[in-house]
Design a protein around this motif. Sequence first.
Motif, PDB file in Angstrom:
ATOM      1  N   MET A 180      -3.858  10.625  -1.392  1.00  0.00           N
ATOM      2  CA  MET A 180      -2.987  11.376  -2.395  1.00  0.00           C
ATOM      3  C   MET A 180      -4.091  11.141  -3.616  1.00  0.00           C
ATOM      4  SD  MET A 180       0.496   9.883  -3.266  1.00  0.00           S
ATOM      5  CE  MET A 180       0.318   8.229  -3.843  1.00  0.00           C
ATOM      6  N   VAL A 181      -4.637  10.250  -3.811  1.00  0.00           N
ATOM      7  CA  VAL A 181      -5.293   9.974  -5.037  1.00  0.00           C
ATOM      8  C   VAL A 181      -6.579  10.573  -4.982  1.00  0.00           C
ATOM      9  CG1 VAL A 181      -6.591   8.276  -6.444  1.00  0.00           C
ATOM     10  CG2 VAL A 181      -4.331   7.705  -5.545  1.00  0.00           C
ATOM     11  N   MET A 215       2.939   8.444  -8.798  1.00  0.00           N
ATOM     12  CA  MET A 215       1.595   9.147  -8.507  1.00  0.00           C
ATOM     13  C   MET A 215       1.604  10.353  -7.776  1.00  0.00           C
ATOM     14  SD  MET A 215      -0.267   6.233  -8.635  1.00  0.00           S
ATOM     15  CE  MET A 215      -1.763   6.817  -7.917  1.00  0.00           C
ATOM     16  N   SER A 216       2.851  10.867  -7.649  1.00  0.00           N
ATOM     17  CA  SER A 216       2.961  12.204  -7.111  1.00  0.00           C
ATOM     18  C   SER A 216       4.504  12.666  -6.954  1.00  0.00           C
ATOM     19  CB  SER A 216       2.507  12.095  -5.506  1.00  0.00           C
ATOM     20  OG  SER A 216       2.452  13.369  -4.878  1.00  0.00           O
ATOM     21  N   VAL A 217       4.511  13.900  -7.717  1.00  0.00           N
ATOM     22  CA  VAL A 217       5.994  14.317  -7.515  1.00  0.00           C
ATOM     23  C   VAL A 217       6.184  14.918  -6.209  1.00  0.00           C
ATOM     24  CG1 VAL A 217       7.444  16.189  -8.585  1.00  0.00           C
ATOM     25  CG2 VAL A 217       5.870  14.862 -10.024  1.00  0.00           C
ATOM     26  N   ILE A 218       7.301  14.670  -5.781  1.00  0.00           N
ATOM     27  CA  ILE A 218       7.594  15.252  -4.353  1.00  0.00           C
ATOM     28  C   ILE A 218       9.105  15.675  -4.200  1.00  0.00           C
ATOM     29  CG2 ILE A 218       6.363  13.384  -3.120  1.00  0.00           C
ATOM     30  CD1 ILE A 218       8.590  11.803  -2.602  1.00  0.00           C
ATOM     31  N   PHE A 263       3.051   8.651   7.011  1.00  0.00           N
ATOM     32  CA  PHE A 263       3.394   7.480   7.969  1.00  0.00           C
ATOM     33  C   PHE A 263       4.749   7.331   8.472  1.00  0.00           C
ATOM     34  CE2 PHE A 263       4.381   6.522   3.417  1.00  0.00           C
ATOM     35  CZ  PHE A 263       5.696   5.944   3.777  1.00  0.00           C
ATOM     36  N   GLU A 264       5.533   8.721   8.448  1.00  0.00           N
ATOM     37  CA  GLU A 264       6.612   8.730   9.478  1.00  0.00           C
ATOM     38  C   GLU A 264       6.121   8.733  10.849  1.00  0.00           C
ATOM     39  OE1 GLU A 264       9.911  11.417   8.509  1.00  0.00           O
ATOM     40  OE2 GLU A 264       8.742  11.724   6.746  1.00  0.00           O
ATOM     41  N   CYS A 312       0.982  -1.131   0.152  1.00  0.00           N
ATOM     42  CA  CYS A 312      -0.180   0.229   0.072  1.00  0.00           C
ATOM     43  C   CYS A 312       0.891   1.385  -0.078  1.00  0.00           C
ATOM     44  CB  CYS A 312      -0.942   0.117   1.237  1.00  0.00           C
ATOM     45  SG  CYS A 312      -2.215  -1.315   1.126  1.00  0.00           S
ATOM     46  N   LEU A 313       2.061   1.009   0.429  1.00  0.00           N
ATOM     47  CA  LEU A 313       2.967   2.345   0.542  1.00  0.00           C
ATOM     48  C   LEU A 313       3.733   2.540  -0.924  1.00  0.00           C
ATOM     49  CD1 LEU A 313       3.905   1.826   4.112  1.00  0.00           C
ATOM     50  CD2 LEU A 313       2.081   3.279   3.214  1.00  0.00           C
ATOM     51  N   TYR A 346      -0.668  15.987   6.230  1.00  0.00           N
ATOM     52  CA  TYR A 346       0.401  15.411   5.003  1.00  0.00           C
ATOM     53  C   TYR A 346       0.200  16.338   3.774  1.00  0.00           C
ATOM     54  CZ  TYR A 346       2.867  11.269   3.082  1.00  0.00           C
ATOM     55  OH  TYR A 346       3.812  10.485   2.532  1.00  0.00           O
ATOM     56  N   ALA A 382      11.711   6.054   6.133  1.00  0.00           N
ATOM     57  CA  ALA A 382      10.640   5.478   7.047  1.00  0.00           C
ATOM     58  C   ALA A 382      10.318   4.137   6.473  1.00  0.00           C
ATOM     59  CB  ALA A 382       9.377   6.640   6.786  1.00  0.00           C
ATOM     60  N   ARG A 435       2.127  18.099   2.177  1.00  0.00           N
ATOM     61  CA  ARG A 435       3.280  18.135   1.277  1.00  0.00           C
ATOM     62  C   ARG A 435       2.962  17.010   0.092  1.00  0.00           C
ATOM     63  NH1 ARG A 435       4.626  15.533   6.140  1.00  0.00           N
ATOM     64  NH2 ARG A 435       6.130  13.897   5.981  1.00  0.00           N
ATOM     65  N   VAL A 436       2.121  16.109   0.454  1.00  0.00           N
ATOM     66  CA  VAL A 436       1.892  15.039  -0.452  1.00  0.00           C
ATOM     67  C   VAL A 436       0.594  14.827  -0.964  1.00  0.00           C
ATOM     68  CG1 VAL A 436       2.066  12.384  -0.897  1.00  0.00           C
ATOM     69  CG2 VAL A 436       3.963  13.517  -0.015  1.00  0.00           C
ATOM     70  N   HIS A 477      -1.547   7.769   1.768  1.00  0.00           N
ATOM     71  CA  HIS A 477      -1.369   7.454   0.109  1.00  0.00           C
ATOM     72  C   HIS A 477      -2.711   7.360  -0.477  1.00  0.00           C
ATOM     73  CE1 HIS A 477       3.256   6.446   0.484  1.00  0.00           C
ATOM     74  NE2 HIS A 477       2.870   7.785   0.744  1.00  0.00           N
ATOM     75  N   GLU A 492      11.571  15.237   0.788  1.00  0.00           N
ATOM     76  CA  GLU A 492      10.595  14.572   1.188  1.00  0.00           C
ATOM     77  C   GLU A 492      10.955  12.958   0.909  1.00  0.00           C
ATOM     78  OE1 GLU A 492       7.845  14.896   2.941  1.00  0.00           O
ATOM     79  OE2 GLU A 492       6.827  13.032   2.406  1.00  0.00           O
ATOM     80  N   LEU A 531       6.516   9.606  -6.016  1.00  0.00           N
ATOM     81  CA  LEU A 531       6.267   8.487  -4.977  1.00  0.00           C
ATOM     82  C   LEU A 531       5.581   7.412  -6.243  1.00  0.00           C
ATOM     83  CD1 LEU A 531       4.331   9.490  -1.894  1.00  0.00           C
ATOM     84  CD2 LEU A 531       6.233   7.999  -2.100  1.00  0.00           C
TER      85      LEU A 531
END
Lengths: 96, 381
Positions: free
Chosen positions: B204-205, A57-60, B227-228, A2-3, B254, A71, B256-257, B201, A64, A50
């Motif tokens: 995020m979607v 899925m996402s620009v970071i 999730f940190e 999931c991550l 969160y 993590a 930032r994402v 996450h 980050e 990510l």
Amino acid sequence: MCLGIPGQIIEITDADRLMAMADISGVRREVSVACVATPNLNDLLGEWALIHVGFAMSVIDADEAEKTLEALRGLGEAQETLEAMAEGTAALEGAQ
Amino acid sequence: MRYVEEFRDPVAAKAVLLAIEALVEEIGATAEKPVHIMEICGGHTHAIFRYGLDRLTPKGIEFIHGPGCPVCVLPMSRIDECVEIAERREVIFCTFGDAMRVPGTRKSLLQAKADGADIRMVYSPLDALEIARRNPEREVVFFGLGFETTTPSTALSIQQAAREGLGNFSVFCNHITVPPPIKALLDDPHMVLDGFVGPGHVSMVIGTHPYDFIAETYGKPIVVAGFEPLDLLQSVLMVLRQIRDGRAEVENQYARVVPEHGNPVSLAAIADVYEPRPTFEWRGLGEIDASGLRIRGKYAAFDAEEKFSVGYGAGPRIVAEPEGCACGQVMTGRIKPTGCPQYGTGCTPEMPLGALMVSSEGACAAYYQYGATDDTLEAAE
Ligand code: SF4
């Protein structure tokens, strides 16, 4: 599963299919950039994203990306994801 | 506080922990009358156990582990259907490795593979697409499972297959959505919940608005969290502040994402390929209205349920749980994993009886990996 895991976009491999090469913890893997596509795909070069089951899925930002990777390592998920990628490559040949 | 040194920023973690302690006292929460906070996402459950956040935070906070581990909520009947498809001779069945050991009523996918079925563990649905391209004489089925984080990947893969006219590729769709089970839990009169830590996450979607009903209709706070460990602590603090102030809002720790409105490309792909099922079965929770997705009619050629006539609509469905397992009660926070008679004896990560023991995101596996019982841990400290 999931991550997502951070990876850096290093090359556009197929602009029509929106595919790019990403460097994920030193492993190169082709990913889809459909969800983060910009009008000029070359703008993505060098960016961190990510990456979730093969899709950016996402620009970071780089900081980050580093924090997230740390993590994931702490959770053992980074290793698991890299193993899953290797398994996926082996599955293409049917050798598992 | 033996885990604090593992934090990226121990000083900041310590400061947030002190603020949490002060707030818990101000609210008047105690071990006997705790504040119940549900973390929805399985990744959060894993992080809470890994970093011992449940033990670092005061006794006045009780974490309830939510249904956010897609592998853990897969019903046995769906695994049976996977095995049924995978055992067809023409099929190459592709799955995420996580799902291999989930028990079905007959066997798991791992056992089916040992018995000779061509089952391959892949990292991405893109791997399954490539296998389909390379094996035009075989039927390649991808086991699509997961919440909104994973759903766009299979939607985009189906769109790609349609563009290429890849007739031997299909998806066995088990995608589920986060908001409906939350609503079901909030409607459950036995459930005591004071606030939520929302998934990072997934959000995020989908963005943060799908959670508005939690604050508006049910009057509960929710904070979307990274999730940190420090993200989680900060989010708990934000939930507590809302409780103290008597507020109920959707907050985004969160940001930032997680964009407020989610990822437009992903949402468009999901809407194009999928539609809600009237109802979908969750292990331990039963059937929940509009909680699962199915492939729309226009993509029926890529729908494994249609192609092989299995699944919903194909016949009466039996709702089965492994004998002696308490997954449902654990999932709804009624008992702790250690309260299940099978825990650690009949059910271990090596030989899981229930699905909560299969993935590191499941509450039972997380307990088993990091936990022991609360009492023995205290003795060790
Ligand atoms: S210990 Fe096993 S059987 Fe018991 S609730 Fe957990 S997963 Fe289910």
